[in-house]
Design an enzyme around this catalytic site. Sequence first.
Site, PDB file in Angstrom:
ATOM      1  N   GLY A  10      36.464  34.568  31.212  1.00 44.07           N
ATOM      2  CA  GLY A  10      37.040  35.720  30.517  1.00 44.07           C
ATOM      3  C   GLY A  10      38.301  35.333  29.766  1.00 44.07           C
ATOM      4  N   PHE A  11      39.023  36.326  29.337  1.00 44.24           N
ATOM      5  CA  PHE A  11      40.194  36.102  28.470  1.00 44.24           C
ATOM      6  C   PHE A  11      41.313  35.327  29.197  1.00 44.24           C
ATOM      7  CE2 PHE A  11      44.237  38.585  27.331  1.00 44.24           C
ATOM      8  CZ  PHE A  11      44.668  37.648  26.401  1.00 44.24           C
ATOM      9  N   ILE A  12      41.902  35.923  30.229  1.00 41.62           N
ATOM     10  CA  ILE A  12      43.053  35.249  30.856  1.00 41.62           C
ATOM     11  C   ILE A  12      42.590  34.019  31.635  1.00 41.62           C
ATOM     12  CG2 ILE A  12      45.105  35.524  32.307  1.00 41.62           C
ATOM     13  CD1 ILE A  12      44.957  38.519  31.874  1.00 41.62           C
ATOM     14  N   THR A 124      47.536  43.906  38.362  1.00 44.15           N
ATOM     15  CA  THR A 124      48.003  44.488  37.093  1.00 44.15           C
ATOM     16  C   THR A 124      49.130  45.490  37.318  1.00 44.15           C
ATOM     17  OG1 THR A 124      47.311  46.004  35.339  1.00 44.15           O
ATOM     18  CG2 THR A 124      46.048  46.102  37.360  1.00 44.15           C
ATOM     19  N   ASP A 125      49.949  45.686  36.281  1.00 40.88           N
ATOM     20  CA  ASP A 125      51.004  46.707  36.379  1.00 40.88           C
ATOM     21  C   ASP A 125      50.416  48.116  36.436  1.00 40.88           C
ATOM     22  OD1 ASP A 125      50.176  46.947  33.717  1.00 40.88           O
ATOM     23  OD2 ASP A 125      52.179  46.701  32.851  1.00 40.88           O
ATOM     24  N   GLU A 126      49.126  48.250  36.045  1.00 41.73           N
ATOM     25  CA  GLU A 126      48.535  49.594  36.028  1.00 41.73           C
ATOM     26  C   GLU A 126      48.434  50.217  37.417  1.00 41.73           C
ATOM     27  OE1 GLU A 126      45.790  49.058  32.069  1.00 41.73           O
ATOM     28  OE2 GLU A 126      45.361  50.569  33.535  1.00 41.73           O
ATOM     29  N   TYR A 149      39.634  52.052  37.019  1.00 41.10           N
ATOM     30  CA  TYR A 149      39.994  50.624  36.957  1.00 41.10           C
ATOM     31  C   TYR A 149      41.241  50.347  37.801  1.00 41.10           C
ATOM     32  CZ  TYR A 149      42.469  46.504  35.243  1.00 41.10           C
ATOM     33  OH  TYR A 149      43.177  45.318  35.190  1.00 41.10           O
ATOM     34  N   LYS A 153      41.814  48.141  41.319  1.00 37.30           N
ATOM     35  CA  LYS A 153      42.732  46.996  41.443  1.00 37.30           C
ATOM     36  C   LYS A 153      43.754  47.254  42.563  1.00 37.30           C
ATOM     37  CE  LYS A 153      42.877  43.775  39.103  1.00 37.30           C
ATOM     38  NZ  LYS A 153      42.169  42.474  39.209  1.00 37.30           N
ATOM     39  N   PRO A 204      41.340  52.568  15.516  1.00 37.99           N
ATOM     40  CA  PRO A 204      41.475  53.849  16.226  1.00 37.99           C
ATOM     41  C   PRO A 204      42.724  53.856  17.122  1.00 37.99           C
ATOM     42  CG  PRO A 204      39.723  52.501  17.206  1.00 37.99           C
ATOM     43  CD  PRO A 204      40.278  51.713  16.067  1.00 37.99           C
ATOM     44  N   TYR A 206      44.601  56.106  19.950  1.00 35.69           N
ATOM     45  CA  TYR A 206      44.368  57.247  20.834  1.00 35.69           C
ATOM     46  C   TYR A 206      45.572  58.209  20.818  1.00 35.69           C
ATOM     47  CZ  TYR A 206      40.748  54.258  23.033  1.00 35.69           C
ATOM     48  OH  TYR A 206      39.661  53.453  23.283  1.00 35.69           O
TER      49      TYR A 206
HETATM   50  P1  NAD Z   1      38.023  39.840  31.145  1.00 30.35           P
HETATM   51  O1  NAD Z   1      37.242  41.100  31.212  1.00 30.35           O
HETATM   52  O2  NAD Z   1      38.264  39.200  29.818  1.00 30.35           O
HETATM   53  O3  NAD Z   1      37.345  38.726  32.070  1.00 30.35           O
HETATM   54  C1  NAD Z   1      36.843  39.011  33.336  1.00 30.35           C
HETATM   55  C2  NAD Z   1      35.918  37.856  33.733  1.00 30.35           C
HETATM   56  O4  NAD Z   1      35.444  38.118  35.058  1.00 30.35           O
HETATM   57  C3  NAD Z   1      34.678  37.712  32.841  1.00 30.35           C
HETATM   58  O5  NAD Z   1      34.478  36.351  32.512  1.00 30.35           O
HETATM   59  C4  NAD Z   1      33.528  38.219  33.716  1.00 30.35           C
HETATM   60  O6  NAD Z   1      32.286  37.610  33.416  1.00 30.35           O
HETATM   61  C5  NAD Z   1      34.036  37.882  35.087  1.00 30.35           C
HETATM   62  N1  NAD Z   1      33.472  38.732  36.154  1.00 30.35           N
HETATM   63  C6  NAD Z   1      33.414  40.084  36.185  1.00 30.35           C
HETATM   64  N2  NAD Z   1      32.841  40.491  37.338  1.00 30.35           N
HETATM   65  C7  NAD Z   1      32.541  39.372  38.039  1.00 30.35           C
HETATM   66  C8  NAD Z   1      31.949  39.130  39.301  1.00 30.35           C
HETATM   67  N3  NAD Z   1      31.526  40.149  40.079  1.00 30.35           N
HETATM   68  N4  NAD Z   1      31.808  37.860  39.737  1.00 30.35           N
HETATM   69  C9  NAD Z   1      32.214  36.813  38.961  1.00 30.35           C
HETATM   70  N5  NAD Z   1      32.772  36.983  37.747  1.00 30.35           N
HETATM   71  C10 NAD Z   1      32.943  38.252  37.285  1.00 30.35           C
HETATM   72  O7  NAD Z   1      39.390  40.166  31.886  1.00 30.35           O
HETATM   73  P2  NAD Z   1      40.861  39.608  31.627  1.00 30.35           P
HETATM   74  O8  NAD Z   1      41.534  40.460  30.655  1.00 30.35           O
HETATM   75  O9  NAD Z   1      40.779  38.151  31.435  1.00 30.35           O
HETATM   76  O10 NAD Z   1      41.509  39.914  33.063  1.00 30.35           O
HETATM   77  C11 NAD Z   1      41.439  38.961  34.108  1.00 30.35           C
HETATM   78  C12 NAD Z   1      42.136  39.529  35.334  1.00 30.35           C
HETATM   79  O11 NAD Z   1      43.485  39.848  35.019  1.00 30.35           O
HETATM   80  C13 NAD Z   1      41.511  40.805  35.856  1.00 30.35           C
HETATM   81  O12 NAD Z   1      41.552  40.769  37.258  1.00 30.35           O
HETATM   82  C14 NAD Z   1      42.427  41.910  35.320  1.00 30.35           C
HETATM   83  O13 NAD Z   1      42.423  43.016  36.180  1.00 30.35           O
HETATM   84  C15 NAD Z   1      43.757  41.205  35.332  1.00 30.35           C
HETATM   85  N6  NAD Z   1      44.746  41.658  34.340  1.00 30.35           N
HETATM   86  C16 NAD Z   1      44.427  41.699  33.017  1.00 30.35           C
HETATM   87  C17 NAD Z   1      45.417  42.052  32.103  1.00 30.35           C
HETATM   88  C18 NAD Z   1      45.149  42.089  30.625  1.00 30.35           C
HETATM   89  O14 NAD Z   1      46.017  42.523  29.861  1.00 30.35           O
HETATM   90  N7  NAD Z   1      44.008  41.647  30.139  1.00 30.35           N
HETATM   91  C19 NAD Z   1      46.708  42.390  32.551  1.00 30.35           C
HETATM   92  C20 NAD Z   1      46.960  42.372  33.924  1.00 30.35           C
HETATM   93  C21 NAD Z   1      45.985  41.978  34.808  1.00 30.35           C
HETATM   94  O1  DAU Z   2      48.633  46.754  31.716  1.00 28.62           O
HETATM   95  C1  DAU Z   2      47.707  45.769  32.065  1.00 28.62           C
HETATM   96  C2  DAU Z   2      46.325  46.211  31.647  1.00 28.62           C
HETATM   97  O2  DAU Z   2      46.261  46.114  30.225  1.00 28.62           O
HETATM   98  C3  DAU Z   2      45.212  45.376  32.281  1.00 28.62           C
HETATM   99  O3  DAU Z   2      45.242  45.554  33.669  1.00 28.62           O
HETATM  100  C4  DAU Z   2      43.841  45.787  31.728  1.00 28.62           C
HETATM  101  O4  DAU Z   2      42.841  44.918  32.242  1.00 28.62           O
HETATM  102  C5  DAU Z   2      43.881  45.660  30.217  1.00 28.62           C
HETATM  103  O5  DAU Z   2      42.661  46.120  29.671  1.00 28.62           O
HETATM  104  C6  DAU Z   2      45.041  46.483  29.640  1.00 28.62           C
HETATM  105  O6  DAU Z   2      44.804  47.904  29.817  1.00 28.62           O
HETATM  106  P1  DAU Z   2      45.207  48.941  28.676  1.00 28.62           P
HETATM  107  O7  DAU Z   2      44.443  50.170  28.855  1.00 28.62           O
HETATM  108  O8  DAU Z   2      46.687  49.064  28.568  1.00 28.62           O
HETATM  109  O9  DAU Z   2      44.699  48.099  27.384  1.00 28.62           O
HETATM  110  P2  DAU Z   2      43.898  48.554  26.086  1.00 28.62           P
HETATM  111  O10 DAU Z   2      43.937  47.400  25.141  1.00 28.62           O
HETATM  112  O11 DAU Z   2      42.591  49.160  26.405  1.00 28.62           O
HETATM  113  O12 DAU Z   2      44.831  49.691  25.501  1.00 28.62           O
HETATM  114  C7  DAU Z   2      46.184  49.437  25.158  1.00 28.62           C
HETATM  115  C8  DAU Z   2      46.779  50.745  24.660  1.00 28.62           C
HETATM  116  O13 DAU Z   2      46.180  51.063  23.407  1.00 28.62           O
HETATM  117  C9  DAU Z   2      46.519  51.922  25.557  1.00 28.62           C
HETATM  118  O14 DAU Z   2      47.623  52.805  25.494  1.00 28.62           O
HETATM  119  C10 DAU Z   2      45.289  52.592  24.943  1.00 28.62           C
HETATM  120  C11 DAU Z   2      45.476  52.321  23.468  1.00 28.62           C
HETATM  121  N1  DAU Z   2      44.247  52.141  22.657  1.00 28.62           N
HETATM  122  C12 DAU Z   2      43.278  51.286  23.133  1.00 28.62           C
HETATM  123  C13 DAU Z   2      42.137  51.064  22.412  1.00 28.62           C
HETATM  124  C14 DAU Z   2      41.053  50.147  22.931  1.00 28.62           C
HETATM  125  C15 DAU Z   2      44.111  52.768  21.433  1.00 28.62           C
HETATM  126  O15 DAU Z   2      45.017  53.528  20.994  1.00 28.62           O
HETATM  127  N2  DAU Z   2      42.984  52.544  20.713  1.00 28.62           N
HETATM  128  C16 DAU Z   2      41.963  51.733  21.147  1.00 28.62           C
HETATM  129  O16 DAU Z   2      40.945  51.591  20.433  1.00 28.62           O
END
Ligand code: NAD
Ligand code: DAU
Length: 342
Positions: A10-12, A124-126, A149, A153, A204, A206
Site C-alpha cells: 500500500g501507500f505508506i 492514526t490520529d483519527e 474506520y 483502528k 470535489p 466536501y
Molecule cells: P493503503 O490502503 O494504501 O494500504 C493498505 C495495504 O494493506 C494495502 O496494500 C492492502 O492490500 C493491505 N491490506 C488490507 N487488508 C489486508 C489484510 N487483511 N491482510 C493483508 N494485507 C491487507 O493504506 P495506507 O494509507 O498506506 O495506510 C497504512 C496504515 O497506516 C493503515 O493502518 C492506516 O490506518 C494507517 N494510517 C494511514 C494514514 C494516511 O494518511 N494514509 C495516516 C495515519 C495512519
Molecule cells: O488522519 C489520518 C487519516 O487520514 C488516515 O488514518 C486515513 O487512513 C486516511 O485516509 C486519511 O483520512 P482522511 O479522511 O482525513 O483523508 P481523505 O483524503 O479521505 O480526506 C481528507 C480531507 O479531505 C477530509 O476532510 C475529507 C476531504 N475530502 C476527501 C475526499 C476524498 C474532500 O473534500 N473531497 C474528497 O474527494
Amino acid sequence: MKILVTGGAGFIGSNFIHYMLEHHPDYDIINLDKLTYAGNLENLRDIGPGKRYRFERGDIADADLVRGIMDQGIDAVINFAAESHVDRSILEPASFIKANILGTHVLLDTARERRISRFVQISTDEVYGSLGATGRFTEETCLRPNSPYSASKASADMIALAYHRTFGMPVLITRTSNNYGPYQFPEKLLPLAITNLMEDRSVPIYGDGLNVRDWIFVMDNAEAIDMVLHKGEDGEIYNIGAGHESTNISLVSSVLGIMGKPSSLIAYVKDRPGHDRRYAIDPSKIMTALGWSPRTTLRDGLKMTVDWYTKNVGWWKRVRSGEYLEYYEKNYSAKGLKTDSR
Ligand code: NAD
Ligand code: DAU
C-alpha cells in the site's frame, strides 16, 4: 534484523519498505499483503536484485499463514495492513472490522505465541475524534472515534495495549496525521485532486471545505516509524505529525497554484457523514524522547508530490483503470510466485 511488514504494497507500507532498504541494507524484509484494491506491487517494482526483500501474498487474518511466516525467525512486526479509506468504511464497515480488528488480533496473538521481540502497530490520529478551533491531540487525549474506520483502528489499539499490559508483549503504537506523497491511491484527497487536475477535471470538496487536516510527507513518517522501532519504549504510544495544519480548500488551492490550474475546477459537493472537523497532532513526545523531527515543509512536499504524479502518469492511469490489479498475475502468480528479489 528480520522484519515482517504487513500491508507493504500500500501507500505508506511501500514507502516504508523503500526507506528501510535504503537505510538498513542488511535487514531482511518480508512483506505480507493481501493485495486488496489498495495493494499494488508496482509500488515496489524498482527494488533491485540483491535486496533482502521478499513478498508473500496473504491475509493477516489467516492464522496458519501468519504462523508459518513468524516461524521464519521474525524479530519485529510492523503492522500497516488495514482498510484505510473513511468513505469506504461508511459504505461497507464489515471489511474494516475484519481486517483492522480481527486481522490485528491474529497478528498479536501469533506474535505473542512466537515471542516476537517488537510489535509496532500503525495507527492514526483519527482515533482521537474531532477537535474544535483550538488544542492538539496528545497521547493522553481520550479516544472518540467517529467513523467505522477510526473505530476499527481505535479497537485495534486497545487490543494491542491490552496485550502489552496483560501479557507483557513488546507493543508500540504510532498515531500519525494525514500522510501524502508518492504511491498514494487516488481515492484520497491529494492524489485525487492532482490526478483530476492533470486531466482538467474538477476536484470535489466536501461541505464548506473548512475541515482541517494536519499533513505530513510520507518519508518523514517512515523515518519516525524507524525510530519508534529501534528506540521506542514498549507499551508507549507516539503521535507523529509535522505541524502543517490546513483547511481542505486552502490545501487544494495550493495544489491549483503549483499546477497552474484555475479555481473554477473546484466543485463543492455534499459533505461526508460524520465528517471530523479538525485534526492537529502534538508530536512533542516523539521529538523529545526519540529526537525525531520532520524534514519536509508542506510547500516542498506538495511540489515533490505533484512532480511525482506528473512523472508517473502510467502508474495512476493503471490504478484508475484497475489495470494494475493484473500486474501481480502477469509478473508473479503466472510465473510461479517468483517474488523474492534475491
Ligand atoms: P493503503 O490502503 O494504501 O494500504 C493498505 C495495504 O494493506 C494495502 O496494500 C492492502 O492490500 C493491505 N491490506 C488490507 N487488508 C489486508 C489484510 N487483511 N491482510 C493483508 N494485507 C491487507 O493504506 P495506507 O494509507 O498506506 O495506510 C497504512 C496504515 O497506516 C493503515 O493502518 C492506516 O490506518 C494507517 N494510517 C494511514 C494514514 C494516511 O494518511 N494514509 C495516516 C495515519 C495512519
Ligand atoms: O488522519 C489520518 C487519516 O487520514 C488516515 O488514518 C486515513 O487512513 C486516511 O485516509 C486519511 O483520512 P482522511 O479522511 O482525513 O483523508 P481523505 O483524503 O479521505 O480526506 C481528507 C480531507 O479531505 C477530509 O476532510 C475529507 C476531504 N475530502 C476527501 C475526499 C476524498 C474532500 O473534500 N473531497 C474528497 O474527494
